[in-house]
Scaffold this active site. Sequence first.
Site, PDB file in Angstrom:
ATOM      1  N   GLY A 114       0.818  -1.201   0.000  1.00  0.00           N
ATOM      2  CA  GLY A 114       0.000   0.000   0.000  1.00  0.00           C
ATOM      3  C   GLY A 114       0.855   1.256   0.000  1.00  0.00           C
ATOM      4  O   GLY A 114       2.037   1.224   0.339  1.00  0.00           O
ATOM      5  N   CYS A 115       0.243   2.376  -0.374  1.00  0.00           N
ATOM      6  CA  CYS A 115       1.001   3.629  -0.510  1.00  0.00           C
ATOM      7  C   CYS A 115       1.465   4.162   0.844  1.00  0.00           C
ATOM      8  O   CYS A 115       2.648   4.454   1.032  1.00  0.00           O
ATOM      9  CB  CYS A 115       0.181   4.657  -1.272  1.00  0.00           C
ATOM     10  SG  CYS A 115      -1.474   4.956  -0.633  1.00  0.00           S
ATOM     11  N   PHE A 116       0.550   4.297   1.813  1.00  0.00           N
ATOM     12  CA  PHE A 116       0.963   4.711   3.145  1.00  0.00           C
ATOM     13  C   PHE A 116       1.962   3.710   3.718  1.00  0.00           C
ATOM     14  O   PHE A 116       2.960   4.085   4.340  1.00  0.00           O
ATOM     15  CB  PHE A 116      -0.246   4.780   4.088  1.00  0.00           C
ATOM     16  CG  PHE A 116      -0.865   6.144   4.218  1.00  0.00           C
ATOM     17  CD1 PHE A 116      -0.099   7.299   4.265  1.00  0.00           C
ATOM     18  CD2 PHE A 116      -2.239   6.273   4.338  1.00  0.00           C
ATOM     19  CE1 PHE A 116      -0.685   8.545   4.407  1.00  0.00           C
ATOM     20  CE2 PHE A 116      -2.833   7.513   4.479  1.00  0.00           C
ATOM     21  CZ  PHE A 116      -2.056   8.653   4.512  1.00  0.00           C
ATOM     22  N   ALA A 117       1.689   2.427   3.519  1.00  0.00           N
ATOM     23  CA  ALA A 117       2.534   1.380   4.095  1.00  0.00           C
ATOM     24  C   ALA A 117       3.969   1.482   3.595  1.00  0.00           C
ATOM     25  O   ALA A 117       4.921   1.276   4.356  1.00  0.00           O
ATOM     26  CB  ALA A 117       1.953   0.006   3.776  1.00  0.00           C
ATOM     27  N   THR A 118       4.140   1.802   2.317  1.00  0.00           N
ATOM     28  CA  THR A 118       5.491   1.905   1.758  1.00  0.00           C
ATOM     29  C   THR A 118       6.277   3.005   2.451  1.00  0.00           C
ATOM     30  O   THR A 118       7.388   2.779   2.946  1.00  0.00           O
ATOM     31  CB  THR A 118       5.421   2.170   0.242  1.00  0.00           C
ATOM     32  OG1 THR A 118       4.823   1.037  -0.401  1.00  0.00           O
ATOM     33  CG2 THR A 118       6.806   2.404  -0.344  1.00  0.00           C
TER      34      THR A 118
END
Length: 322
Positions: free
Chosen positions: A131-135
Amino acid sequence: MIKVGIIGGAGYTAGELLRILLNHPEAEIGFVQSTSNAGNLISDVHIDLLGESDLTFTDKMPFNEVDVIFLCMGHGKSLEFMAENKLPESLKVIDLSHDFRLKREGNDFIYGLPELNREAIKSASKIANPGCFATGIQFALLPLAANGLLTDEVHVQAITGSTGAGQKPTSTSHFSWRSSNVSAYKIFEHQHEGEILQSLTQLQPGFNDEFNFVPIRGNHTRGIFVSCYTNFEGSLEEAQEIYKNYYAEHPFVFVTDKNPGVKQVVNTNKGVIYLEKHGKKLVIISLTDNLIKGASGQAVQNMNLVFGLDEKSGLNLKPVAF
């Protein structure tokens, strides 16, 4: 040339994927599936591709004609797709939804964060793109976890652009609401927390302190700004060395000593890390583009690894810095 198929070709992540792949020296697009747009030019939907390609959308999925497919459908749809379709054994699958990111019985997808699982990705046939936030958040914390240095609770605030919500307009993504506005949402309950904690405990199995994440909707279109802090007993110089050593072999993540802005990463596959020390607290700033390193660029990076290409192939992108 690697022949590529894209399933669900009309959204933001598919549009960025097309833009990257059309300029990739080792890839050729075989088909772009979209049931609702079948027969239309891709440039009629992704207007930034006007003059770049004469490809049209199709409602067919000729799996035998491609080497890899990218799943760019809504969350929950990839799980249905994999259950409903018999794919050739040789076909590689890279999923951009959250459906296969968390480990569970029967899930044979590899979590596709190259800065964590590069060697496993190289031999994978199915990849769950992060995921974008996760990255961005993992970039801020993985070096500490890899050295067993997450010894207290972690506080994270992260701001994302409106494209992170997808192409379909919502009450919190249309211009009149988003412009000149900022709001918090899913406080301590964001769906990316699971994959972040999964990765942290992969590197530091004993980590069980509180992880406090406040996601923020920004009034910009793209780019993620993560700010974290946690207790760290060492000096700033020691922290900088830990981060530089961790990312030394990863070509897209850079540790800087200059306080950065999000425009340094927009339109690129880069992650930029900046550190400050205040008393016992280590402050970590992490910047990424939610549509590139947070989605489509990372998916192409994973494709490069799977097929033995230069990891940076097709991804030498300049930021929109002004």
